[in-house]
Design an enzyme around this catalytic site. Structure first.
Site: not given
Ligand code: CTP
Length: 399
Positions: A209, A288, A306, A322, A336
């Protein structure tokens, strides 16, 4: 924004970043500081003393054995005059001199002769910054209590990309003037996750990301400045290890989970700023993958959360999460906070030049019976305010 009437001695050493020195002086004066400037002979090759004299409003000192300057304000007097000494930019050469206590010119003599706190803002080519000699000098200086601001990663004057660019004047002056009440986290151990994770698809491809890790690294720097012993578990980033911080580098969410679980029991506070992948390819190919004409479907398996695992421990540390949201920031963050049994959550709205991979951020920090908005500012400045809040909440609930 805090103001002060502190006496700031700015030492400018030789490097392209010397062109930012006048802006540092200007911003420091606008915060109410009285500023005097010392330049090394190399610095004078990059910018003229006259410019710094004009912005500081004081004569600029360059020579150790200049009779006229010594008569006006001798070097020992100047060293005593300062409440704080800032070296910006600090070249590799100057860091080496400082580390070894050399005093062959006015600038290094002053740094040796002053009792004032010393802050350095390094600037150099990324290979010079990464060189073992510089690493050792920086570690030595940090161990002696010299404060480091930056360097940042990014495009360099020499055309290379990597860590070594001097922090921006705003960040440097912010760090000097918005300092934490000293030692808010003294005696505490803080574990922080930062950056993205990479989840392999095959040996050459992965899912990741846009997280740059800047926020987590800034929080690690601020926590160390507040007196904590800091362990930073970092996913792949282009950032240099903050001085004085123990960095463990990992790649995947599973590795980050393992590293955090191995460390968490020894820490008082856990701050999860990493953008951990929520999913990973279920069965990464060992060779691959070859392209085929047809559409390709990847099966993704969830990774372990985590933050949730840390907060669910029998004796959890003070746990801060966060939350990056694109809508309903407060409601989502509150759910949250309770859903994951956190002590605090720092929520930000991503997009519009903030959040991921940007230098600025705005955080809404929420805990059980309160919340506060840390308005838009540089990530370094936001990180210091967040650490201040964490220290205050920790003391309130854990004593
Ligand atoms: N986090 C974590 N481990 C994961 C995923 C997230 O520790 N596997 C942490 C992040 O570091 C951050 C917080 O959890 O502190 C983000 O919470 P989360 O609910 O995962 O946020 P989103 O991924 O944005 O969740 P959602 O998609 O539900 O909004």
């Amino acid at each position: 924004m805090s103001t002060s009437n502190k006496r700031l001695l700015v030492v400018v050493t030789g490097g392209i970043a010397a062109y930012k020195a006048p802006e540092i002086v200007r911003r420091a004066r606008s915060r109410g500081a009285e500023v005097r400037v010392v330049m090394t002979p190399a610095a004078c090759e990059f910018i003229t003393p006259l410019t710094l004299q004009a912005v500081s409003g004081n004569p600029v000192h360059t020579e150790l054995f200049d009779a006229a300057a010594e008569a006006a304000m001798g070097h020992i007097e100047l060293a005593r005059w300062a409440d704080e000494v800032l070296v910006a930019p600090a070249s590799a050469d100057f860091l080496a001199r400082l580390a070894h206590g050399l005093a062959g010119d006015l600038a290094s003599t002053l740094c040796l002769a002053t009792a004032a706190p010393l802050t350095v803002a390094p600037a150099m080519n990324r290979l010079m910054w990464d060189n073992a000699a510089t690493r050792a000098n920086v570690a030595l200086l940090a161990a002696r209590g010299v404060r480091m601001i930056g360097p940042e990663a990014g495009e360099q004057a020499c055309g290379e990309v990597g860590p070594g660019r001097m922090s921006e004047p705003e960040a440097i002056v912010g760090a000097l003037f918005d300092a934490l009440p000293a030692g808010g986290l003294v005696g505490l151990r803080v574990l922080i996750t930062a950056g993205p994770t990479q989840e392999p698809i095959d040996p050459v491809r992965f899912i990741t990301n846009r997280s740059s890790g800047k926020m987590g690294y800034a929080v690690a720097t601020a926590a160390a400045a507040a007196g904590a012993r800091v362990t930073l578990v970092s996913g792949p980033t282009a950032l240099a290890a903050p001085a004085g911080v123990d960095v463990r580098r990992v790649t995947t969410a599973a590795e980050m989970y393992e590293a955090v679980m191995a460390e968490v029991a020894a820490h008082d506070i856990f701050i999860a700023s990493a953008a951990v992948a929520d999913y990973r390819p279920e069965a990464p190919a060992t060779q691959k993958m070859k392209k085929a004409g047809a559409a390709l479907t990847l099966t993704l398996a969830p990774t372990q959360d985590i933050l949730r695992a840390v907060a669910a421990r029998e004796v959890p540390p003070f746990t801060v999460g966060f939350a990056a949201e694109t809508e309903h920031v407060l409601e989502n963050a509150r759910s949250k906070l309770t859903g994951k049994s956190l002590d605090m959550i720092a929520a930000n709205e991503v997009g519009a030049g903030m959040g991921f991979d940007s230098d600025e951020n705005e955080l809404h920090v929420i805990w059980q019976d309160g919340d506060t908005l840390l308005g838009r500012a540089s990530k370094n400045s936001i990180a210091r305010r967040l650490v201040e809040l964490i220290a205050a909440r920790y003391r309130a609930v854990r004593g």
